[in-house]
Design an enzyme around this catalytic site. Structure first.
Site, PDB file in Angstrom:
ATOM      1  N   ASN A  47       0.953  -1.071  -0.246  1.00 41.31           N
ATOM      2  CA  ASN A  47       0.163  -0.130   0.207  1.00 41.31           C
ATOM      3  C   ASN A  47       0.729   1.006   0.323  1.00 41.31           C
ATOM      4  O   ASN A  47       2.206   0.963   0.080  1.00 41.31           O
ATOM      5  CB  ASN A  47      -0.717   0.010   1.163  1.00 41.31           C
ATOM      6  CG  ASN A  47      -0.512  -0.254   2.682  1.00 41.31           C
ATOM      7  OD1 ASN A  47       0.255  -1.356   2.519  1.00 41.31           O
ATOM      8  ND2 ASN A  47      -1.349   0.073   3.331  1.00 41.31           N
TER       9      ASN A  47
ATOM     10  N   GLU B 273       0.320   4.924   0.703  1.00 44.21           N
ATOM     11  CA  GLU B 273      -0.546   5.863   0.893  1.00 44.21           C
ATOM     12  C   GLU B 273      -0.422   7.078   0.787  1.00 44.21           C
ATOM     13  O   GLU B 273       0.488   7.471   0.000  1.00 44.21           O
ATOM     14  CB  GLU B 273      -0.930   5.684   2.620  1.00 44.21           C
ATOM     15  CG  GLU B 273      -1.401   4.830   2.994  1.00 44.21           C
ATOM     16  CD  GLU B 273      -1.553   4.880   4.731  1.00 44.21           C
ATOM     17  OE1 GLU B 273      -1.179   5.502   5.114  1.00 44.21           O
ATOM     18  OE2 GLU B 273      -1.684   3.654   4.537  1.00 44.21           O
TER      19      GLU B 273
ATOM     20  N   CYS C  24      -3.437   0.481  -2.860  1.00 43.86           N
ATOM     21  CA  CYS C  24      -4.108  -0.442  -1.648  1.00 43.86           C
ATOM     22  C   CYS C  24      -3.271  -1.440  -2.223  1.00 43.86           C
ATOM     23  O   CYS C  24      -2.410  -1.278  -3.231  1.00 43.86           O
ATOM     24  CB  CYS C  24      -5.339  -1.533  -1.524  1.00 43.86           C
ATOM     25  SG  CYS C  24      -6.578  -0.691  -0.836  1.00 43.86           S
TER      26      CYS C  24
ATOM     27  N   GLU D 120      -2.785  -4.279  -3.494  1.00 43.06           N
ATOM     28  CA  GLU D 120      -3.224  -5.106  -4.491  1.00 43.06           C
ATOM     29  C   GLU D 120      -3.577  -4.329  -5.432  1.00 43.06           C
ATOM     30  O   GLU D 120      -3.184  -5.113  -6.865  1.00 43.06           O
ATOM     31  CB  GLU D 120      -5.212  -6.051  -3.752  1.00 43.06           C
ATOM     32  CG  GLU D 120      -5.094  -6.697  -2.746  1.00 43.06           C
ATOM     33  CD  GLU D 120      -5.576  -5.786  -1.118  1.00 43.06           C
ATOM     34  OE1 GLU D 120      -4.500  -5.891  -1.311  1.00 43.06           O
ATOM     35  OE2 GLU D 120      -6.263  -6.260  -0.329  1.00 43.06           O
TER      36      GLU D 120
ATOM     37  N   CYS E 164     -10.377  -5.430   0.640  1.00 41.67           N
ATOM     38  CA  CYS E 164     -11.529  -4.229   0.626  1.00 41.67           C
ATOM     39  C   CYS E 164     -12.499  -4.055  -0.484  1.00 41.67           C
ATOM     40  O   CYS E 164     -12.861  -4.919  -1.231  1.00 41.67           O
ATOM     41  CB  CYS E 164     -11.040  -2.679   0.958  1.00 41.67           C
ATOM     42  SG  CYS E 164     -10.622  -2.418  -1.022  1.00 41.67           S
TER      43      CYS E 164
ATOM     44  N   CYS F 186     -10.433  -3.346  -3.727  1.00 45.48           N
ATOM     45  CA  CYS F 186     -10.235  -4.502  -4.429  1.00 45.48           C
ATOM     46  C   CYS F 186     -10.925  -5.798  -4.639  1.00 45.48           C
ATOM     47  O   CYS F 186     -10.082  -6.551  -5.759  1.00 45.48           O
ATOM     48  CB  CYS F 186      -8.907  -4.609  -3.223  1.00 45.48           C
ATOM     49  SG  CYS F 186      -7.839  -3.359  -2.954  1.00 45.48           S
TER      50      CYS F 186
HETATM   51  N1  THU Z   1      -5.570  -1.760   2.810  1.00 40.39           N
HETATM   52  C1  THU Z   1      -4.525  -2.787   1.604  1.00 40.39           C
HETATM   53  O1  THU Z   1      -4.023  -2.814   1.170  1.00 40.39           O
HETATM   54  N2  THU Z   1      -5.466  -3.799   1.283  1.00 40.39           N
HETATM   55  C2  THU Z   1      -6.668  -4.148   1.632  1.00 40.39           C
HETATM   56  O2  THU Z   1      -7.795  -4.974   1.590  1.00 40.39           O
HETATM   57  C3  THU Z   1      -6.918  -3.173   2.984  1.00 40.39           C
HETATM   58  C4  THU Z   1      -6.341  -1.690   3.150  1.00 40.39           C
HETATM   59  C5  THU Z   1      -4.421  -0.499   3.204  1.00 40.39           C
HETATM   60  C6  THU Z   1      -4.801   0.834   2.487  1.00 40.39           C
HETATM   61  C7  THU Z   1      -5.085   1.742   3.527  1.00 40.39           C
HETATM   62  O3  THU Z   1      -3.319   1.971   3.493  1.00 40.39           O
HETATM   63  C8  THU Z   1      -4.363   0.710   5.170  1.00 40.39           C
HETATM   64  O4  THU Z   1      -4.533  -0.438   4.579  1.00 40.39           O
HETATM   65  C9  THU Z   1      -5.640   1.486   6.255  1.00 40.39           C
HETATM   66  O5  THU Z   1      -7.280   1.428   5.169  1.00 40.39           O
END
Ligand code: THU
Length: 135
Positions: free
Chosen positions: A48, A50, A59, A61, A92, A95
């Site tokens: 991920n 941000e 994310c 994925e 999520c 994703c």
């Molecule tokens: N996150 C992912 O990378 N994948 C997911 O399927 C769920 C959430 C990340 C997004 C964000 O940077 C952090 O987790 C907190 O939500």
């Protein structure tokens, strides 16, 4: 030969754990790693990333899918998502749709906690009644 070349779930776990360490997650402190096995037998991965403008974060994925697509692949055989906590990190909603785009109904979704314990479900279980358009 087929067996020798087959990438194991342990290989996926190792790749996901490795890329998870590179995650850029200064806002949530929730570092996620994803590694997928594509049709060509190779592993692709992402973490991920941000952003100060929170909705722009990406994310893990999505990064793994982009890594696969840039190598010319279109099919995910299995994907491992590595959580930074004792709870697994189910993909999520967004994703799920992104994985669906490059999956079959029986594509495996593996979700590991930080110790490496993983559970597995299929794509059709993860996102039943998915939105699809003819290609
Ligand atoms: N996150 C992912 O990378 N994948 C997911 O399927 C769920 C959430 C990340 C997004 C964000 O940077 C952090 O987790 C907190 O939500």
């Amino acid at each position: 030969m087929e067996k020798l070349l087959k990438k194991s779930n342990q290989d996926l776990l190792t790749a996901a754990a490795c890329v998870q360490k590179k995650a850029y997650a200064p806002y949530s402190s929730f570092q996620v790693g994803a590694a997928l096995l594509a049709e060509d037998g190779c592993i692709y991965s992402g973490c991920n990333v941000e952003n100060a403008a929170y909705p722009l974060g990406q994310c893990a994925e999505a990064g793994a899918i982009a890594d696969m697509v840039k190598a010319g692949n279109r099919k995910i055989k299995k994907i491992m998502i590595m959580s930074p906590t004792d709870e697994s990190c189910p993909p999520c909603g967004g994703c799920r749709q992104k994985i669906q785009e490059f999956s079959d109904p029986d594509t495996e979704i593996l979700m590991a906690d930080q110790t490496g314990n993983a559970s597995s479900i299929t794509m059709s279980e993860l996102l039943p009644f998915a939105f699809e358009l003819d290609k």
